[in-house]
Write an enzyme that holds these catalytic residues in place. Structure first.
Site, PDB file in Angstrom:
ATOM      1  N   GLU A  41      -4.631  23.682  -4.929  1.00 15.89           N
ATOM      2  CA  GLU A  41      -3.511  22.788  -4.602  1.00 15.89           C
ATOM      3  C   GLU A  41      -2.152  23.484  -4.721  1.00 15.89           C
ATOM      4  O   GLU A  41      -1.552  23.499  -5.798  1.00 15.89           O
ATOM      5  CB  GLU A  41      -3.550  21.556  -5.530  1.00 15.89           C
ATOM      6  CG  GLU A  41      -2.437  20.552  -5.259  1.00 15.89           C
ATOM      7  CD  GLU A  41      -2.508  19.301  -6.128  1.00 15.89           C
ATOM      8  OE1 GLU A  41      -3.403  19.189  -6.974  1.00 15.89           O
ATOM      9  OE2 GLU A  41      -1.635  18.435  -5.952  1.00 15.89           O
TER      10      GLU A  41
ATOM     11  N   LYS B 167      -6.025  21.529  -1.089  1.00 17.37           N
ATOM     12  CA  LYS B 167      -5.288  20.273  -1.278  1.00 17.37           C
ATOM     13  C   LYS B 167      -3.814  20.570  -1.069  1.00 17.37           C
ATOM     14  O   LYS B 167      -3.099  20.922  -2.009  1.00 17.37           O
ATOM     15  CB  LYS B 167      -5.548  19.713  -2.677  1.00 17.37           C
ATOM     16  CG  LYS B 167      -4.737  18.457  -2.995  1.00 17.37           C
ATOM     17  CD  LYS B 167      -5.302  17.721  -4.189  1.00 17.37           C
ATOM     18  CE  LYS B 167      -4.397  16.570  -4.605  1.00 17.37           C
ATOM     19  NZ  LYS B 167      -5.045  15.648  -5.539  1.00 17.37           N
TER      20      LYS B 167
ATOM     21  N   SER C 102      -0.608  12.940  -1.980  1.00 19.07           N
ATOM     22  CA  SER C 102       0.367  12.013  -1.378  1.00 19.07           C
ATOM     23  C   SER C 102       1.795  12.357  -1.789  1.00 19.07           C
ATOM     24  O   SER C 102       2.739  12.054  -1.048  1.00 19.07           O
ATOM     25  CB  SER C 102       0.020  10.561  -1.690  1.00 19.07           C
ATOM     26  OG  SER C 102      -0.023  10.292  -3.072  1.00 19.07           O
TER      27      SER C 102
ATOM     28  N   ARG D 261      -1.081   8.643  -6.458  1.00 22.03           N
ATOM     29  CA  ARG D 261      -0.221   7.465  -6.371  1.00 22.03           C
ATOM     30  C   ARG D 261      -0.526   6.574  -5.164  1.00 22.03           C
ATOM     31  O   ARG D 261      -0.544   5.352  -5.273  1.00 22.03           O
ATOM     32  CB  ARG D 261       1.249   7.898  -6.337  1.00 22.03           C
ATOM     33  CG  ARG D 261       1.774   8.290  -7.688  1.00 22.03           C
ATOM     34  CD  ARG D 261       3.036   9.114  -7.580  1.00 22.03           C
ATOM     35  NE  ARG D 261       2.768  10.480  -7.172  1.00 22.03           N
ATOM     36  CZ  ARG D 261       3.691  11.421  -6.994  1.00 22.03           C
ATOM     37  NH1 ARG D 261       4.961  11.117  -7.154  1.00 22.03           N
ATOM     38  NH2 ARG D 261       3.357  12.647  -6.653  1.00 22.03           N
TER      39      ARG D 261
HETATM   40  P1  13P Z   1      -0.324  12.298  -5.701  1.00 22.58           P
HETATM   41  O1  13P Z   1      -1.187  11.889  -4.534  1.00 22.58           O
HETATM   42  O2  13P Z   1       0.216  11.136  -6.458  1.00 22.58           O
HETATM   43  O3  13P Z   1       0.704  13.301  -5.306  1.00 22.58           O
HETATM   44  O4  13P Z   1      -1.272  13.004  -6.752  1.00 22.58           O
HETATM   45  C1  13P Z   1      -2.227  13.873  -6.310  1.00 22.58           C
HETATM   46  C2  13P Z   1      -2.462  14.917  -7.294  1.00 22.58           C
HETATM   47  O5  13P Z   1      -3.575  15.163  -7.698  1.00 22.58           O
HETATM   48  C3  13P Z   1      -1.327  15.702  -7.766  1.00 22.58           C
HETATM   49  O6  13P Z   1      -1.797  16.821  -8.415  1.00 22.58           O
END
Ligand code: 13P
Length: 334
Positions: free
Chosen positions: A176, A218, A260, A292
């Protein structure tokens, strides 16, 4: 081993399904609870996450759930360990393994994610507890003269080292590299930074010998800053995000599951759905790994009260269904 990794990765991004990110750290979860007047206690976090995962029908749209260290060790209110309950209900248990983004030395406005020390042992322990995928989040901020190469390189390297260690443990890494939406930058700036961050990440993933077929990316979407004057529309976000991924992500990667990042829940669904309707043949499955955008409304409805569990679960299931549709290009706000 690698066949197993490939199968898990494929299952995580199965058509019409996505990942529930419910791995908020104590401070993050605490902040969200506090806003709603929910006590910031271990028992409340347990009750909240119990509410989420016991939603009937969740596995129709959710392939996996990312847990926090506390949750993977916790039991549901009925005494079943969280990972055991998830597996028995068709949801793959995952675990956040990074130790958070800390200030990068010499670069006070930038962060580097920590957590490599001792990671091999922690991964073995998580595997034994039932985790079959992991998550590591790197944070890139857009601002005056940032991100620097120092930040991009350090984060890409960390992601690749983490990913290889995960695969060695039989665990599929979710990689990510998040470019934050915070700020007033344009979508063009977002494109530039996101493309560079993704390109550098894959370079490092290759250098460390990470199996492309056994990982999930991600990313953040290519999107205008939250405070930008003329924010790009849904169609443009979809086009630019897919263009960026086409330039950076090998076709051997089975799937891409977006975060998100502070988008509203309906925005997040609309953007994902639009990406499937560009008339482009995508080499990977595009889906969601929202925190979120899946949970926010359900958390407010729940509000820490057992009496609201059924109503909150209905809200969660509806968001999961909308995003399941979006992952097939079939979402409409109605
Ligand atoms: P959000 O979708 O709220 O950004 O969170 C995803 C997530 O895993 C952040 O590391």
């Amino acid at each position: 081993m690698s066949e197993e990794l490939k199968q898990i990765a494929k299952a995580m991004v199965a058509p019409g399904k996505g990942i529930l990110a419910m791995d908020e750290s104590h401070p993050t979860c605490g902040k969200r609870f506090k806003k709603l007047g929910i006590p910031e206690t271990e028992a409340m976090r347990q009750a909240y996450r119990d509410m989420l995962v016991t939603t009937t029908g969740l596995s129709d749209y959710i392939s996996g759930a990312i847990l926090f260290d506390e949750t993977i060790r916790q039991k549901l209110l009925d005494g079943t360990p969280f990972p055991e309950f998830l597996s028995a209900n068709g949801i793959i248990p995952g675990i956040k393994v990074d130790a958070g983004a800390k200030v990068l030395a010499g670069h006070e406005d930038e962060k580097v994610t920590e957590g490599l020390d001792g990671l091999r042992d922690r991964l073995a322990e998580y595997y034994a507890m039932g985790a079959r995928f992991s998550k590591w989040r790197a944070v890139i901020t857009i601002g005056d003269n940032i991100p620097t190469m120092a930040c991009l390189e350090a984060n890409a390297h960390g992601l690749a080292r983490y990913a290889k260690l995960s695969q060695e443990a039989g665990i599929v890494p979710i990689v990510e590299p998040e470019v934050l939406m915070d700020g007033s930058h344009s979508i063009e700036q977002s494109y530039q930074v996101t493309e560079l961050a993704q390109r550098m990440t894959f370079q490092q993933l290759h250098t460390q010998g990470v199996l492309m077929e056994g990982m999930v990316l991600k990313p953040s979407m290519v999107i205008s800053g939250a405070d930008a004057a003329n924010r790009a529309d849904v169609e443009t976000v979809a086009q630019q995000t897919v263009r960026c991924l086409m330039h950076t992500v090998p076709a051997a990667v089975p799937g891409i599951a977006f975060l998100s990042g502070g988008q509203s829940d309906t925005e997040a669904s609309a953007h994902l759905s639009a990406m499937h309707n560009l008339g482009i043949d995508l080499p990977w499955n595009l889906t969601f790994s929202y925190g979120r955008a899946l949970q926010q409304a359900a958390m407010s409805t729940w509000g820490g009260d057992t009496a609201n569990v059924a109503a909150a679960q209905a809200v969660l299931l509806e968001r999961a269904r909308c995003n399941g549709k979006a992952a097939l290009g079939e979402y409409s706000p109605d």
